[in-house]
Every structure is written in C-alpha cells, then in structure tokens.
Motif scaffolding. Structure first.
Motif, PDB file in Angstrom:
ATOM      1  N   LEU A  69      -6.317  -8.335  10.315  1.00  0.00           N
ATOM      2  CA  LEU A  69      -6.374  -9.718   9.828  1.00  0.00           C
ATOM      3  C   LEU A  69      -5.210 -10.535  10.376  1.00  0.00           C
ATOM      4  O   LEU A  69      -5.397 -11.660  10.843  1.00  0.00           O
ATOM      5  N   LEU A  70      -4.017  -9.965  10.326  1.00  0.00           N
ATOM      6  CA  LEU A  70      -2.838 -10.667  10.822  1.00  0.00           C
ATOM      7  C   LEU A  70      -2.918 -10.873  12.335  1.00  0.00           C
ATOM      8  O   LEU A  70      -2.586 -11.947  12.847  1.00  0.00           O
ATOM      9  N   TRP A  72      -5.667 -11.103  14.272  1.00  0.00           N
ATOM     10  CA  TRP A  72      -6.639 -12.154  14.595  1.00  0.00           C
ATOM     11  C   TRP A  72      -6.145 -13.524  14.135  1.00  0.00           C
ATOM     12  O   TRP A  72      -6.405 -14.531  14.811  1.00  0.00           O
ATOM     13  N   LEU A  73      -5.433 -13.586  13.012  1.00  0.00           N
ATOM     14  CA  LEU A  73      -4.868 -14.855  12.556  1.00  0.00           C
ATOM     15  C   LEU A  73      -3.860 -15.395  13.579  1.00  0.00           C
ATOM     16  O   LEU A  73      -3.897 -16.584  13.925  1.00  0.00           O
ATOM     17  N   LEU A  74      -2.982 -14.537  14.064  1.00  0.00           N
ATOM     18  CA  LEU A  74      -2.013 -14.970  15.077  1.00  0.00           C
ATOM     19  C   LEU A  74      -2.713 -15.384  16.374  1.00  0.00           C
ATOM     20  O   LEU A  74      -2.292 -16.357  17.023  1.00  0.00           O
ATOM     21  N   TRP A  76      -5.662 -16.702  16.574  1.00  0.00           N
ATOM     22  CA  TRP A  76      -6.308 -17.982  16.302  1.00  0.00           C
ATOM     23  C   TRP A  76      -5.270 -19.108  16.236  1.00  0.00           C
ATOM     24  O   TRP A  76      -5.488 -20.179  16.793  1.00  0.00           O
ATOM     25  N   LEU A  77      -4.150 -18.850  15.572  1.00  0.00           N
ATOM     26  CA  LEU A  77      -3.115 -19.879  15.431  1.00  0.00           C
ATOM     27  C   LEU A  77      -2.461 -20.249  16.757  1.00  0.00           C
ATOM     28  O   LEU A  77      -1.996 -21.378  16.928  1.00  0.00           O
TER      29      LEU A  77
END
Length: 196
Positions: A69-70, A72-74, A76-77
């Motif tokens: 999750l972290l 993919w979040l990074l 995306w960000l």
C-alpha cells in the motif's frame, strides 16, 4: 543467402537502436520506482522492527502488509505528467514483466510466511529476489549503479540469515538502501541532468 544475412544484420541493428533509444530516452525522474519502493520498504521495516521490539509481540509482523500500500501510494504521489506521444517500448515491457514476476512471487512468499506454520527466512528471500530483479533491470537498461546495487543486495542477503534476529532488519534496510535508494537517486540525477 546474401539477402538473409542482410535482413539479419538490419534486424540486429534495429534491435540495437531500440535499446539505445530506450536508454537515451530517460525521462525525468527515471529513478522514481526505485526510490518509491526503496523508501516504502525501509519505512515499513523500521515500523515493524520498532513495533516488534517495543511490544515484544510477533503479531506486529502483520504490519508488513502495509508495504504494498505504501509503495503504490508513493508511486502515485510522485507520478509525473505523461508526455504526449510517449511510446512503451519492448524494453519497457520486459522490465515491467520482470518486476511483475518478482513482485507477485515476493507477495506470495510473504503471505506464506505470515499465514502458514512454515518458518521461512523471509528477509533473506525477499532481499535476494529483489536484488536479482534490480540487477536484471540494471543489465537491461545498461546502468551500472543499478546493477551494482542489485548485486550488493544479493551479497548482503546471506548475512541476514546469520545475524542475530534483532539485527536482521538492519541488514535488510542496508540492502534496500544500496539496492534501490542510492541507485534511484543517481538515476534521477542522470535523467534530470543529461550530458550536453
């Protein structure tokens, strides 16, 4: 016969140009995937290591599930705006497939380690696999720091098996730092400051 030799030479020249175009077509922040996944792994490792050590309870290892999750979040960000007319080359697809296989295998082995009675040396396995994926990527894109970082992680991986339990995460962090974070910053610098 002469015509076949000419066709083969032209095909090889075309493949060589495709690889060189992919290599020279480095977009800004090319090291973004290495940095996103490297930092996500280091942060998750620190959180899990701290929680297990502080609470003295192995159930905190379930926090490893935050890693994808972290990551993919990074990703995306930190995504950039896609340039118009960007073409996905054969080399792009090869690298994508290498990481798809590595990522899914790492996820599968991690789930086995978390949810089965099997005790696996998971930090060793993941560091070894990700080192292999990084070294392969470096060889494909012909970027020595990425290849060297992957090889360094492969070399560090066995030491994580012989280190005392509480120090294994430190070697895991060191492996991801030399494998992804340092080469990712070098790759970003090179892609953002092309040679003139």
């Amino acid at each position: 016969m002469e015509e076949r030799k000419l066709e083969a030479a032209e095909s090889l020249a075309l493949i060589g140009r495709m690889i060189e175009n992919t290599r020279s077509r480095m977009v800004r922040n090319s090291g973004r995937p290495l940095l996103a996944w490297g930092y996500a792994t280091v942060l998750t490792t620190l959180v899990v290591w701290g929680a297990v050590a502080y609470f003295r309870d192995a159930h905190w290892n379930y926090l490893w599930m935050l890693l994808p999750l972290l990551g993919w979040l990074l990703m995306w960000l930190t995504r950039g705006k896609k340039p118009e007319g960007e073409v996905r080359t054969f080399v792009d697809r090869v690298i994508g497939n290498v990481w798809l296989v590595m990522g899914l295998t790492a996820w599968f082995v991690s789930m086995l380690s978390l949810f089965s009675p099997m005790r696996l040396p998971i930090l060793f396995i993941i560091l070894l696999m990700m080192g292999m994926g990084t070294a392969i990527t470096g060889l494909i894109i012909r970027f020595t720091p990425v290849t060297a970082g992957g090889i360094a992680a492969i070399v560090i991986a066995p030491f994580s098996m012989i280190a005392p339990n509480m120090w294994q995460p430190l070697l895991f962090i060191a492996g991801f730092t030399v494998m992804m974070i340092i080469p990712g910053h070098i790759l970003n610098y090179k892609s953002n400051h092309p040679a003139r």
